[in-house]
Design a protein around this motif. Structure first.
Motif, PDB file in Angstrom:
ATOM      1  N   LEU A 440     -33.457 -22.979   0.585  1.00 63.04           N
ATOM      2  CA  LEU A 440     -32.066 -22.747   0.223  1.00 63.04           C
ATOM      3  C   LEU A 440     -31.540 -21.548   0.995  1.00 63.04           C
ATOM      4  CD1 LEU A 440     -29.915 -23.877  -1.770  1.00 63.04           C
ATOM      5  CD2 LEU A 440     -30.597 -22.074  -3.359  1.00 63.04           C
ATOM      6  N   ARG A 441     -30.384 -21.735   1.646  1.00 69.61           N
ATOM      7  CA  ARG A 441     -29.752 -20.657   2.400  1.00 69.61           C
ATOM      8  C   ARG A 441     -28.323 -20.496   1.889  1.00 69.61           C
ATOM      9  NH1 ARG A 441     -33.046 -19.660   6.778  1.00 69.61           N
ATOM     10  NH2 ARG A 441     -31.464 -18.408   7.816  1.00 69.61           N
ATOM     11  N   TRP A 442     -27.748 -19.281   2.076  1.00 63.21           N
ATOM     12  CA  TRP A 442     -26.412 -19.021   1.553  1.00 63.21           C
ATOM     13  C   TRP A 442     -25.639 -18.098   2.487  1.00 63.21           C
ATOM     14  CZ3 TRP A 442     -24.084 -14.420  -0.391  1.00 63.21           C
ATOM     15  CH2 TRP A 442     -24.875 -13.273  -0.231  1.00 63.21           C
ATOM     16  N   GLY A 443     -24.320 -18.065   2.285  1.00 60.34           N
ATOM     17  CA  GLY A 443     -23.478 -17.178   3.075  1.00 60.34           C
ATOM     18  C   GLY A 443     -22.003 -17.374   2.763  1.00 60.34           C
ATOM     19  N   ALA A 444     -21.176 -16.480   3.348  1.00 60.78           N
ATOM     20  CA  ALA A 444     -19.730 -16.556   3.136  1.00 60.78           C
ATOM     21  C   ALA A 444     -19.086 -17.642   3.984  1.00 60.78           C
ATOM     22  CB  ALA A 444     -19.087 -15.202   3.445  1.00 60.78           C
ATOM     23  N   ASP A 445     -19.770 -18.114   5.014  1.00 63.11           N
ATOM     24  CA  ASP A 445     -19.277 -19.239   5.809  1.00 63.11           C
ATOM     25  C   ASP A 445     -20.473 -20.094   6.225  1.00 63.11           C
ATOM     26  OD1 ASP A 445     -20.170 -18.487   8.694  1.00 63.11           O
ATOM     27  OD2 ASP A 445     -19.149 -16.670   7.963  1.00 63.11           O
ATOM     28  N   ALA A 446     -20.185 -21.293   6.669  1.00 60.51           N
ATOM     29  CA  ALA A 446     -21.254 -22.257   6.955  1.00 60.51           C
ATOM     30  C   ALA A 446     -22.023 -21.927   8.223  1.00 60.51           C
ATOM     31  CB  ALA A 446     -20.657 -23.665   7.053  1.00 60.51           C
ATOM     32  N   LYS A 447     -21.533 -21.006   9.042  1.00 59.35           N
ATOM     33  CA  LYS A 447     -22.167 -20.724  10.322  1.00 59.35           C
ATOM     34  C   LYS A 447     -23.240 -19.642  10.242  1.00 59.35           C
ATOM     35  CE  LYS A 447     -18.111 -22.129  13.016  1.00 59.35           C
ATOM     36  NZ  LYS A 447     -17.093 -21.710  13.995  1.00 59.35           N
ATOM     37  N   SER A 448     -23.093 -18.724   9.291  1.00 58.34           N
ATOM     38  CA  SER A 448     -24.077 -17.640   9.188  1.00 58.34           C
ATOM     39  C   SER A 448     -24.659 -17.644   7.782  1.00 58.34           C
ATOM     40  CB  SER A 448     -23.417 -16.283   9.488  1.00 58.34           C
ATOM     41  OG  SER A 448     -22.296 -16.085   8.649  1.00 58.34           O
ATOM     42  N   LEU A 449     -25.824 -18.262   7.658  1.00 57.94           N
ATOM     43  CA  LEU A 449     -26.457 -18.423   6.351  1.00 57.94           C
ATOM     44  C   LEU A 449     -27.806 -17.712   6.322  1.00 57.94           C
ATOM     45  CD1 LEU A 449     -25.721 -22.225   5.820  1.00 57.94           C
ATOM     46  CD2 LEU A 449     -24.454 -20.293   4.875  1.00 57.94           C
ATOM     47  N   ALA A 450     -28.066 -17.013   5.235  1.00 58.47           N
ATOM     48  CA  ALA A 450     -29.321 -16.275   5.074  1.00 58.47           C
ATOM     49  C   ALA A 450     -30.225 -16.990   4.077  1.00 58.47           C
ATOM     50  CB  ALA A 450     -29.031 -14.859   4.591  1.00 58.47           C
ATOM     51  N   ASP A 451     -31.532 -16.840   4.246  1.00 55.02           N
ATOM     52  CA  ASP A 451     -32.501 -17.429   3.342  1.00 55.02           C
ATOM     53  C   ASP A 451     -32.415 -16.728   1.981  1.00 55.02           C
ATOM     54  OD1 ASP A 451     -34.668 -18.470   2.007  1.00 55.02           O
ATOM     55  OD2 ASP A 451     -36.052 -18.262   3.693  1.00 55.02           O
ATOM     56  N   VAL A 452     -32.174 -17.503   0.920  1.00 53.13           N
ATOM     57  CA  VAL A 452     -32.054 -16.910  -0.411  1.00 53.13           C
ATOM     58  C   VAL A 452     -33.370 -16.261  -0.829  1.00 53.13           C
ATOM     59  CG1 VAL A 452     -31.489 -17.378  -2.835  1.00 53.13           C
ATOM     60  CG2 VAL A 452     -30.314 -18.621  -1.032  1.00 53.13           C
ATOM     61  N   SER A 453     -34.482 -16.721  -0.289  1.00 54.96           N
ATOM     62  CA  SER A 453     -35.780 -16.152  -0.646  1.00 54.96           C
ATOM     63  C   SER A 453     -35.897 -14.686  -0.241  1.00 54.96           C
ATOM     64  CB  SER A 453     -36.915 -16.954  -0.002  1.00 54.96           C
ATOM     65  OG  SER A 453     -36.911 -18.277  -0.462  1.00 54.96           O
ATOM     66  N   THR A 454     -35.108 -14.260   0.745  1.00 55.66           N
ATOM     67  CA  THR A 454     -35.165 -12.875   1.210  1.00 55.66           C
ATOM     68  C   THR A 454     -34.246 -11.960   0.406  1.00 55.66           C
ATOM     69  OG1 THR A 454     -33.418 -13.209   2.858  1.00 55.66           O
ATOM     70  CG2 THR A 454     -35.682 -13.688   3.539  1.00 55.66           C
ATOM     71  N   TYR A 455     -33.488 -12.528  -0.527  1.00 60.87           N
ATOM     72  CA  TYR A 455     -32.567 -11.711  -1.327  1.00 60.87           C
ATOM     73  C   TYR A 455     -33.355 -10.734  -2.187  1.00 60.87           C
ATOM     74  CZ  TYR A 455     -29.191 -10.418  -4.922  1.00 60.87           C
ATOM     75  OH  TYR A 455     -28.385  -9.717  -5.785  1.00 60.87           O
ATOM     76  N   ASP A 456     -32.947  -9.459  -2.163  1.00 66.16           N
ATOM     77  CA  ASP A 456     -33.650  -8.401  -2.890  1.00 66.16           C
ATOM     78  C   ASP A 456     -32.638  -7.676  -3.777  1.00 66.16           C
ATOM     79  OD1 ASP A 456     -35.021  -6.180  -3.799  1.00 66.16           O
ATOM     80  OD2 ASP A 456     -36.099  -5.871  -1.927  1.00 66.16           O
ATOM     81  N   GLU A 529     -15.287 -18.637  -2.182  1.00 68.74           N
ATOM     82  CA  GLU A 529     -16.216 -19.754  -2.040  1.00 68.74           C
ATOM     83  C   GLU A 529     -17.519 -19.238  -1.431  1.00 68.74           C
ATOM     84  OE1 GLU A 529     -13.893 -22.378   0.331  1.00 68.74           O
ATOM     85  OE2 GLU A 529     -14.320 -21.350   2.202  1.00 68.74           O
ATOM     86  N   VAL A 530     -18.615 -19.916  -1.765  1.00 65.84           N
ATOM     87  CA  VAL A 530     -19.925 -19.571  -1.217  1.00 65.84           C
ATOM     88  C   VAL A 530     -20.520 -20.839  -0.628  1.00 65.84           C
ATOM     89  CG1 VAL A 530     -22.199 -18.603  -1.695  1.00 65.84           C
ATOM     90  CG2 VAL A 530     -20.221 -17.818  -3.018  1.00 65.84           C
ATOM     91  N   PHE A 531     -21.101 -20.738   0.542  1.00 64.65           N
ATOM     92  CA  PHE A 531     -21.720 -21.896   1.200  1.00 64.65           C
ATOM     93  C   PHE A 531     -23.231 -21.873   0.973  1.00 64.65           C
ATOM     94  CE2 PHE A 531     -17.705 -21.590   3.339  1.00 64.65           C
ATOM     95  CZ  PHE A 531     -17.373 -22.899   3.650  1.00 64.65           C
ATOM     96  N   PHE A 532     -23.778 -23.037   0.676  1.00 67.72           N
ATOM     97  CA  PHE A 532     -25.217 -23.190   0.516  1.00 67.72           C
ATOM     98  C   PHE A 532     -25.696 -24.344   1.383  1.00 67.72           C
ATOM     99  CE2 PHE A 532     -24.285 -20.856  -3.340  1.00 67.72           C
ATOM    100  CZ  PHE A 532     -25.375 -20.005  -3.460  1.00 67.72           C
ATOM    101  N   LYS A 533     -26.849 -24.151   1.997  1.00 70.65           N
ATOM    102  CA  LYS A 533     -27.504 -25.206   2.771  1.00 70.65           C
ATOM    103  C   LYS A 533     -28.877 -25.434   2.159  1.00 70.65           C
ATOM    104  CE  LYS A 533     -28.991 -26.461   7.460  1.00 70.65           C
ATOM    105  NZ  LYS A 533     -29.068 -26.009   8.876  1.00 70.65           N
ATOM    106  N   ALA A 534     -29.139 -26.668   1.693  1.00 67.90           N
ATOM    107  CA  ALA A 534     -30.374 -26.966   0.974  1.00 67.90           C
ATOM    108  C   ALA A 534     -31.139 -28.081   1.662  1.00 67.90           C
ATOM    109  CB  ALA A 534     -30.060 -27.359  -0.471  1.00 67.90           C
ATOM    110  N   ILE A 535     -32.450 -27.925   1.690  1.00 63.05           N
ATOM    111  CA  ILE A 535     -33.343 -28.998   2.160  1.00 63.05           C
ATOM    112  C   ILE A 535     -33.997 -29.612   0.937  1.00 63.05           C
ATOM    113  CG2 ILE A 535     -35.384 -29.555   3.516  1.00 63.05           C
ATOM    114  CD1 ILE A 535     -34.716 -27.270   5.373  1.00 63.05           C
ATOM    115  N   PRO A 536     -33.738 -30.894   0.640  1.00 65.01           N
ATOM    116  CA  PRO A 536     -34.299 -31.517  -0.561  1.00 65.01           C
ATOM    117  C   PRO A 536     -35.828 -31.507  -0.549  1.00 65.01           C
ATOM    118  CG  PRO A 536     -32.545 -32.874   0.377  1.00 65.01           C
ATOM    119  CD  PRO A 536     -32.853 -31.812   1.388  1.00 65.01           C
ATOM    120  N   ARG A 537     -36.414 -31.255  -1.700  1.00 65.79           N
ATOM    121  CA  ARG A 537     -37.870 -31.257  -1.804  1.00 65.79           C
ATOM    122  C   ARG A 537     -38.432 -32.659  -1.625  1.00 65.79           C
ATOM    123  NH1 ARG A 537     -41.650 -27.949  -2.779  1.00 65.79           N
ATOM    124  NH2 ARG A 537     -40.186 -26.248  -3.175  1.00 65.79           N
TER     125      ARG A 537
END
Length: 552
Positions: A440-456, A529-537
């Motif tokens: 799962l990745r997230w960001g303020a726009d669809a072009k620059s998304l960060a890995d949610v796992s790295t959120y601290d 709005e928040v953008f999320f990019k997900a890879i289904p399990r």
């Protein structure tokens, strides 16, 4: 008295749920429904109880806001009883994860609830709007829109008192067993034994095929409850070609059929599923589409190596509760299960199952289970020979997860208006995100998304505290110095308290939705709005979703 025109919806709620009830009312009215809700629609100086009764009479349907407070409310109980007695379609909306109290269960047991305690409320109310339009707004004829007087106020014009009493009893009988309008699936079947013999071959071919209506309604979780008429079996086929065969009456008992018409419970294998009824000559009627269940997980069908073996399916229910669904034969009273045929465990029916029927839920703790043995018995009979099932539990879980792997439905975000304006995102449907998504990745726009796992969150907290003005270093004897220091210390203390509260509700994204804690991401950016990019399990391509941020 209340306004004379007919309303679409009467909204019943407990006082503690007033804010949520009016929010639901505003959504429904924005979607074109006219609502009656107290105290807004009670005229000044009018009798409160009489206005409530008139409001129910002049509404086409009845929406119950179900919660613990509603369960304890005598007024809610009376309103539900009045609505049922007047034949109003009832739509229960659960705003808390509770079952109806016995006094309400008597009236609501046969109804499908709308679960709105998690996720985006507006999305749930849009579904409620569709249900109301389908099942209520078009069921009211012009003649029925005028409320009937209570029987003790009616004048008898012609006819005898016996006729009037008989009519009253008939109305009460129908209202007692009133159920929502079903989704109709027309299928072809053979003529009944009483059909008139045709006089020619061509007429015979026409009379051999008549349409029998089989209705399927939403059941609990990933199930449908269907009426098969005279057909002995129904075949359910998923969009991927998996099939299960259900005998007429699967999941029901003789006692339950005395309260409700005989029902057959079937698994819902996802969008695109079809149903076929068996014909008297052993063939199958043409396939017809099954109704889809909105925002429900699919049930993975476990292959039957013998057509007569009771169906078994696998699915997830709410907070990462993975279960097997065993559709017991007609009138079965007890079910037991075991892994590797060792140590049979009793399968307890769900609370509503005792009254309504439905599959037995088997909770196998080990996710690596590859086989189950199930046996059953009817009242006064011996246990059946065990039915053995083999399967790939990992593949089953992936198939179910794939049916839910849409971040637009599984994630919601809101803006927290407090001392600090924050954007918080959470698991919206009560399913653990880690069970659905591999990444799962997230960001303020669809072009620059960060890995949610790295959120601290610790880094986020330090960033928030660093924004505060530094504590003054002035001499306490200077004018205003002590006050300045106190204000700075108070501001820091308030923020630290707020951050601790947020942290207590925050979990890693993979565990969000497993229990009451569903928040997994907090940012101080005021996003629309928040953008999320997900890879289904379960496999497949990555999905990008734009999640609007709710203002509350």
């Amino acid at each position: 008295m209340t306004s004379d025109y007919v309303r679409s919806v009467f909204i019943s709620y407990a006082t503690k749920d007033k804010e949520r009830a009016f929010e639901i009312c505003s959504y429904l009215e924005a979607l074109g429904h006219s609502c009656w809700i107290a105290p807004r629609d009670i005229q000044t100086g009018k009798d409160y109880a009489e206005e409530i009764i008139c409001g129910i009479e002049k509404s086409r349907c009845f929406v119950l806001i179900l919660s613990a407070a509603a369960n304890a409310s005598l007024f809610v109980k009376r309103e539900v009883e009045r609505a049922v007695s007047k034949g109003k379609p009832v739509f229960p909306v659960r705003v808390e994860d509770v079952l109806p109290a016995p006094a309400l269960e008597f009236h609501l047991a046969s109804l499908q609830f709308l679960d709105a305690w998690s996720g985006v409320l507006k999305t749930h109310i849009e579904q409620l709007s569709r249900d109301i339009t389908e099942k209520a707004d078009f069921l009211v004829s012009p003649a029925a829109q005028q409320p009937a007087l209570p029987f003790w106020k009616q004048r008898v014009v012609g006819g005898s008192a016996i006729t009037v009493v008989a009519a009253i009893i008939a109305v009460l009988w129908v209202n007692m067993f009133h159920q929502p309008s079903p989704v109709i699936i027309p299928v072809q079947t053979q003529p009944s034994a009483t059909s008139v013999k045709p006089s020619s071959h061509s007429e015979s071919k026409k009379s051999d095929a008549r349409v029998q209506e089989v209705s399927c309604r939403k059941g609990e979780g990933s199930t449908l409850r269907c009426s098969l008429g005279e057909s002995k079996r129904i075949k359910i086929r998923s969009a991927t070609g998996d099939e299960l065969f259900f005998e007429n009456g699967s999941g029901s008992t003789e006692e339950q059929s005395r309260n409700f018409s005989k029902q057959t419970f079937v698994a819902w294998p996802g969008p695109g599923a079809t149903a076929q009824l068996s014909l008297s000559d052993g063939s199958w009627a043409p396939a017809q589409p099954l109704p889809s269940l909105v925002d429900k997980p699919a049930a993975a069908l476990i292959r039957q190596d013998e057509p007569q073996k009771p169906p078994l399916a696998y699915t997830i229910y709410k907070q990462a509760d993975w279960i097997f669904l065993f559709f017991a034969p007609w009138d079965v009273q007890d079910v037991e299960w075991a892994v590797d045929a060792k140590g049979y465990i009793r399968a307890e029916p769900m609370p509503w199952q005792r009254l309504m029927g439905g599959p037995y839920w088997i909770k196998a703790a080990d996710s690596a289970v590859t086989n189950l043995s199930v046996r059953w018995r009817k009242a006064g009979e011996q246990w059946s020979a065990p039915a053995n099932y083999s399967f790939d539990s990992v593949a089953l879980r992936k198939a179910v997860a794939a049916s839910l792997a849409d971040p637009a439905k599984q994630i919601s975000c809101r803006r927290r208006q407090s001392k600090s304006a924050l954007t918080i995102c959470k698991a919206a449907q009560g399913f653990a995100l880690g069970e659905l998504f591999k990444e799962l990745r997230w960001g303020a726009d669809a072009k620059s998304l960060a890995d949610v796992s790295t959120y601290d969150f610790s880094e986020f907290s330090e960033k928030m505290l660093a924004k505060l003005p530094p504590r003054p270093t002035c001499n306490d004897r200077e004018a205003g110095c002590v006050d300045s220091k106190n204000k700075a210390g108070h501001a820091r203390g308030m923020l630290e308290t707020e951050l601790r509260t947020i942290k207590s509700q925050l979990v890693a994204w993979t565990h969000a939705g497993e229990d009451y804690r569903s928040d997994f991401l907090v940012t101080d950016e005021l996003m629309d709005e928040v953008f999320f990019k997900a890879i289904p399990r379960g496999g497949g391509e990555a999905v990008v979703a734009r999640i609007p941020v709710a203002s509350r």
